[in-house]
Each structure stands twice: as C-alpha cells, then as structure tokens.
Design a protein around this motif. Sequence first.
Motif, PDB file in Angstrom:
ATOM      1  N   LYS A   1       0.825  -1.205   0.000  1.00 49.02           N
ATOM      2  CA  LYS A   1       0.000   0.000   0.000  1.00 49.02           C
ATOM      3  C   LYS A   1       0.858   1.254   0.000  1.00 49.02           C
ATOM      4  O   LYS A   1       0.342   2.356  -0.169  1.00 49.02           O
ATOM      5  N   ASN A   2       2.161   1.085   0.196  1.00 49.95           N
ATOM      6  CA  ASN A   2       3.074   2.218   0.274  1.00 49.95           C
ATOM      7  C   ASN A   2       3.652   2.517  -1.108  1.00 49.95           C
ATOM      8  O   ASN A   2       4.404   1.708  -1.667  1.00 49.95           O
ATOM      9  N   ALA A   3       3.306   3.675  -1.656  1.00 48.24           N
ATOM     10  CA  ALA A   3       3.769   4.039  -2.999  1.00 48.24           C
ATOM     11  C   ALA A   3       5.283   4.176  -3.054  1.00 48.24           C
ATOM     12  O   ALA A   3       5.899   3.909  -4.097  1.00 48.24           O
ATOM     13  N   GLU A   4       5.905   4.589  -1.946  1.00 51.53           N
ATOM     14  CA  GLU A   4       7.370   4.737  -1.900  1.00 51.53           C
ATOM     15  C   GLU A   4       8.055   3.393  -2.136  1.00 51.53           C
ATOM     16  O   GLU A   4       9.046   3.306  -2.861  1.00 51.53           O
ATOM     17  N   ILE A   5       7.509   2.341  -1.533  1.00 51.98           N
ATOM     18  CA  ILE A   5       8.099   1.012  -1.681  1.00 51.98           C
ATOM     19  C   ILE A   5       7.851   0.460  -3.086  1.00 51.98           C
ATOM     20  O   ILE A   5       8.752  -0.100  -3.724  1.00 51.98           O
TER      21      ILE A   5
ATOM     22  N   HIS B   1       7.151  -3.692   4.921  1.00 50.61           N
ATOM     23  CA  HIS B   1       7.299  -3.092   6.248  1.00 50.61           C
ATOM     24  C   HIS B   1       8.780  -3.028   6.624  1.00 50.61           C
ATOM     25  O   HIS B   1       9.266  -2.008   7.126  1.00 50.61           O
ATOM     26  N   ALA B   2       9.504  -4.125   6.392  1.00 48.07           N
ATOM     27  CA  ALA B   2      10.936  -4.139   6.700  1.00 48.07           C
ATOM     28  C   ALA B   2      11.668  -3.049   5.928  1.00 48.07           C
ATOM     29  O   ALA B   2      12.512  -2.327   6.477  1.00 48.07           O
ATOM     30  N   MET B   3      11.344  -2.908   4.648  1.00 45.96           N
ATOM     31  CA  MET B   3      11.991  -1.891   3.825  1.00 45.96           C
ATOM     32  C   MET B   3      11.685  -0.487   4.337  1.00 45.96           C
ATOM     33  O   MET B   3      12.560   0.380   4.362  1.00 45.96           O
ATOM     34  N   MET B   4      10.433  -0.275   4.750  1.00 45.67           N
ATOM     35  CA  MET B   4      10.068   1.061   5.228  1.00 45.67           C
ATOM     36  C   MET B   4      10.825   1.421   6.495  1.00 45.67           C
ATOM     37  O   MET B   4      11.264   2.565   6.668  1.00 45.67           O
ATOM     38  N   THR B   5      11.009   0.453   7.387  1.00 46.68           N
ATOM     39  CA  THR B   5      11.788   0.740   8.595  1.00 46.68           C
ATOM     40  C   THR B   5      13.252   1.007   8.236  1.00 46.68           C
ATOM     41  O   THR B   5      13.912   1.838   8.858  1.00 46.68           O
ATOM     42  N   GLY B   6      13.758   0.303   7.219  1.00 48.21           N
ATOM     43  CA  GLY B   6      15.121   0.570   6.767  1.00 48.21           C
ATOM     44  C   GLY B   6      15.268   1.958   6.182  1.00 48.21           C
ATOM     45  O   GLY B   6      16.255   2.667   6.455  1.00 48.21           O
ATOM     46  N   LEU B   7      14.296   2.361   5.359  1.00 47.91           N
ATOM     47  CA  LEU B   7      14.323   3.712   4.792  1.00 47.91           C
ATOM     48  C   LEU B   7      14.316   4.769   5.891  1.00 47.91           C
ATOM     49  O   LEU B   7      15.106   5.726   5.864  1.00 47.91           O
ATOM     50  N   MET B   8      13.426   4.599   6.862  1.00 51.25           N
ATOM     51  CA  MET B   8      13.298   5.615   7.903  1.00 51.25           C
ATOM     52  C   MET B   8      14.516   5.652   8.822  1.00 51.25           C
ATOM     53  O   MET B   8      14.897   6.715   9.317  1.00 51.25           O
ATOM     54  N   ALA B   9      15.132   4.494   9.038  1.00 53.34           N
ATOM     55  CA  ALA B   9      16.373   4.490   9.815  1.00 53.34           C
ATOM     56  C   ALA B   9      17.434   5.326   9.103  1.00 53.34           C
ATOM     57  O   ALA B   9      18.165   6.102   9.730  1.00 53.34           O
ATOM     58  N   ALA B  10      17.512   5.179   7.776  1.00 55.65           N
ATOM     59  CA  ALA B  10      18.465   5.980   6.998  1.00 55.65           C
ATOM     60  C   ALA B  10      18.111   7.457   7.061  1.00 55.65           C
ATOM     61  O   ALA B  10      18.988   8.322   7.216  1.00 55.65           O
ATOM     62  N   TRP B  11      16.824   7.778   6.935  1.00 62.85           N
ATOM     63  CA  TRP B  11      16.410   9.185   6.998  1.00 62.85           C
ATOM     64  C   TRP B  11      16.749   9.805   8.354  1.00 62.85           C
ATOM     65  O   TRP B  11      17.136  10.971   8.429  1.00 62.85           O
ATOM     66  N   ASN B  12      16.607   9.027   9.418  1.00 63.21           N
ATOM     67  CA  ASN B  12      16.958   9.544  10.742  1.00 63.21           C
ATOM     68  C   ASN B  12      18.441   9.870  10.830  1.00 63.21           C
ATOM     69  O   ASN B  12      18.844  10.869  11.439  1.00 63.21           O
TER      70      ASN B  12
END
Length: 512
Positions: free
Chosen positions: A79-83, A456-467
């Motif tokens: 459902k996440n367009a970014e992924i 979900h795993a990818m999204m947490t990885g992306l956000m960890a990088a953004w942080n």
Amino acid sequence: MAEKAQTHDHTSGAGIGASDRTVIVGAGPAGLTAAWELTRNRRAAIVIEQDPIHVGGIARTVSYKGFRFDIGGHRFFSKNAEIEKLWSEILGDRMIERDRLSRIYYRGRFFKYPLETLNVLENLGVAESVACMVSYAAAKVTPKRDIRSFEEWVVNAFGRRLYEIFFRSYTEKVWGIPCSEISADWAAQRIKDLSVGALVKRALTFRKKTGGPVIKTLIDRFRYPAHGPGEMWETLTKRIEEHGAEVRMGESVVSIKRGAAGVISVGTTGANGPRSYAGGTFISTMPIRELVCALDAAAPAEVVAAANSLKYRDFLTVALIIDQAEMFPDNWIYIHEPGVKVGRIQNFKNWSPEMVPDQRYTVLGLEYFCFDTDSMWSMPDAELVAMGARELAQLGLGDAAKVVDGTVVRQRAAYPVYDAHYRDAVEVVRAFLESDLPNLQLAGRNGMHKYNNQDHAMMTGLMAAWNIMGGTYDLWRVNGDALYLEAGAAGDEEGGRMTPRPLPSEPASKAA
C-alpha cells in the motif's frame, strides 16, 4: 583483524572517519534498503551479513542445479507508494505481473483462499455450512470482550466451527504452540481486515472494484521478480557496492561494544578471522535476543531476561524437482491436514516460469515449521526429501515416483513468536536500547520482533536511513501496511482511523 578507522567514500572521493560511517547488521530487505538510501545520498555505510552466499535474508532465492526457490513465497505488493516505486527502480521490467491462486487443502477438498462464500458452502455441504453459520451467529450474539489470544480473536470474528476448520490446524503447525497461547496481536495484524462480511461482499461483487480500501489478504494480482525475490536483493547489493559501500558476507556478529554514549563497534568472526567495525551510527536487523546477548558490556539482568524470553520459530524448505511439466495451478496451498507434517506447498513455476531451467520440470517447495531443537531439524536431507515425496503422494498432489531430485534449506529464526508475553519483553529491551544506545536503531522483522512483510521491513530501513540524515521518525510507528502513523493519530495501536504520514520527495528534507 580490526578494520582501520579510516575508510574511503568512493562516491565523494574523500577520506572519511569511522565516526561518519553507519554499520548495518544484516543484508535482508531492511538492511539493504537502509544501505541503499544512505549510499545514494553520499553517506558511508557497511553491511555485515552472516550468510556466506545469499543476500535477502528470509526473502532470498536459492538456486539448486538451476532450479530456483524461495524461503517461503514473497509477493511484491504494498500500500506504500514509496516502496512500490523503489521496487520498480531496482528491477524495472524484470518485475512481472502474476495472478494469485492459493487454496486450503482440508479433508481431501480444496477451498479457495481468501475464502469465497460459495466455494466454502459447496465444499462443506449443507449440514456443515448451516452449523458454521449457527456458530458464527452465536459468536456475534455473545461476543467475548477481553480478547487476549489468537483463538479468542478468530472465534469472535468467525465462530468456533470455522475457527476449527480453517484456522486452528495450520496455525498450530506454524507456531508449535496452542492457539490459546498465541497473542491476539497475530490475528489483529495478519487477518485484521478479513471478516465474514468482507467475504460475502466479495462473493456478491464478483471481485469487481468497489472503490473501498484495498484488503491485502484479498488481492488477486501481485508483482514478482522473474528470478524470485533474491533477484531484487542481489541487484540492489550490486548498486550499493557500485556507490562505494561494502557488503561483507559470511561474517557473524559476536560482540557489540558499547560505551557511555552508545555503540562503539561491532565485532564479527568469519572465514578470515575476527574483525571489528567502528562507526558513528548503527542499524541492527538481527534477532533482538541475539543482539542483547552480544552486548559488551552486558545489558542489565532484567533486559537480558526479557530478550531471552523472546521465541522464534524455525523453518525447513524441502525443494522437490518433479519430472512433470504441469501440476496443480496454485501459487501455493495451505495444508490443513493433521495427518501430514507439511504446512504449505509452493509451486514456484507458477510464481514465474523462469524459476525452472527446463520447462519439462516443476520445482515445489514443501514447508515445514519446527524449532531447531526438534528431531525434524536434524534429520538427514535425504530423509527429509523422501518424507516430502511421500507426503506429496499421500495428499494426492503428486507422484512420488516422479520426484527426481531434491534439497533442503534450513532457516533459523524465520518467524518471531507472538506469545502472551512477547510485547512486554520487547518493551523492556526497547526502553533500555533507546536510553543507553541512542545511536543504534532496530529495523526489519527480527530486528523489531514484528512478523511483518518485506515492505514493512523496507520502510523501517528507509526511515532508519532518513533519521541518520537528520530525520526524527519513530520506526515503531510503521504499521503492518508499511504506512507511517502520526504520533497520537487515530488508527494506530491506540485505536481509530489510520493515517499515513506524507513522505517528503527529497532525501535532504526527510525530517519529521
């Protein structure tokens, strides 16, 4: 041998200190996505993976004599367009569109899954169908209010009779514990949108779009890499390395040194002996239990106890090569028969024709769920292949005489267990890490002890990088649909309407 504190950033051409580098443990979807986001934004990163050959973690693809198979099947739908966009950027036209067909095998009959009302009524017969409806009505008239277990959740939603037919046997095969001991979180996460009402509505609308929200459990089409999900992670690894980062294979984490300000370095062992990787920031996707046990200095006793209480379900794939061009039409079949040990059967040729090197053959993946202390885990490969062929024939799904070859892959810690105490244990560990190790982020399925999908795993990885690049995202607020929930927003763990956070378009602006 300790790695030098000075590394070289091939993207910028400038020497950088170890304090500017991110050390990522695990080359699964979360770890590789974080590494890619960092390296394409000119940030130094290194990924450490214990598997000597494969990237992708449980989402990898294994090749045996040219026959490819997954460790479980991995649909590419989010459902996440970014992924979705990221998947397209990585593989392009190597992503193929597939029709989804999956069924439940129960008492010698096939039931479509997701369940379809007319199909269920036809297979169960009038008497059993009436009994199921009476049971469902009784559950709705006198619902249980204090829902704690998977059993209570499903009985409340479907009635006890449907629970016994379609949920109990398979779920207990997967987890190895009674459904009454599995947290209701499992049902709320995995089948939260599925209901008798949704199934009836789906039957009456003949699968036409109604303009309502997409229910992931009910999707009829998905994307899939032509050579399996491993093709996604192998391609992404090459891109990460082309941008100057390293992916170190065959190195197991043995220590995580910490000081007053957080993590200092990660120590590993492998074929080339011990190594140490210093960094300024760290991302871990390894199981929480292993992470806490590797800390040096050790975590407080109550944190170690909480981590050690977390359980993981292990997994065997018995891949059978069949001298038969066409078998059953499904992508996969759930096996609800208690008389066999197999829990699910994947037909990888139906995921992609390119999973077999010769179209005269079929490759099946028979999935067995166990703990690594069970006798099945240590059975010789030849005995497991013979058992798989025997059970395939017992189910009437194939001829054992046509099984010409086979192999076995063992996967430890495939599924974090949602027992009655897991949530409290995770909170104890999380509170300690956030207060004492602020430069360490947890991401991914085992890294967060969340049995979610790869998006979900990818999204947490992306956000960890953004942080690391200046953001302030809370990775624990990424829900099962890989959408970020505003703090205090309705629809998250505290209840209400789910609202995804808008994602910024430029990496430099990715702050909350």
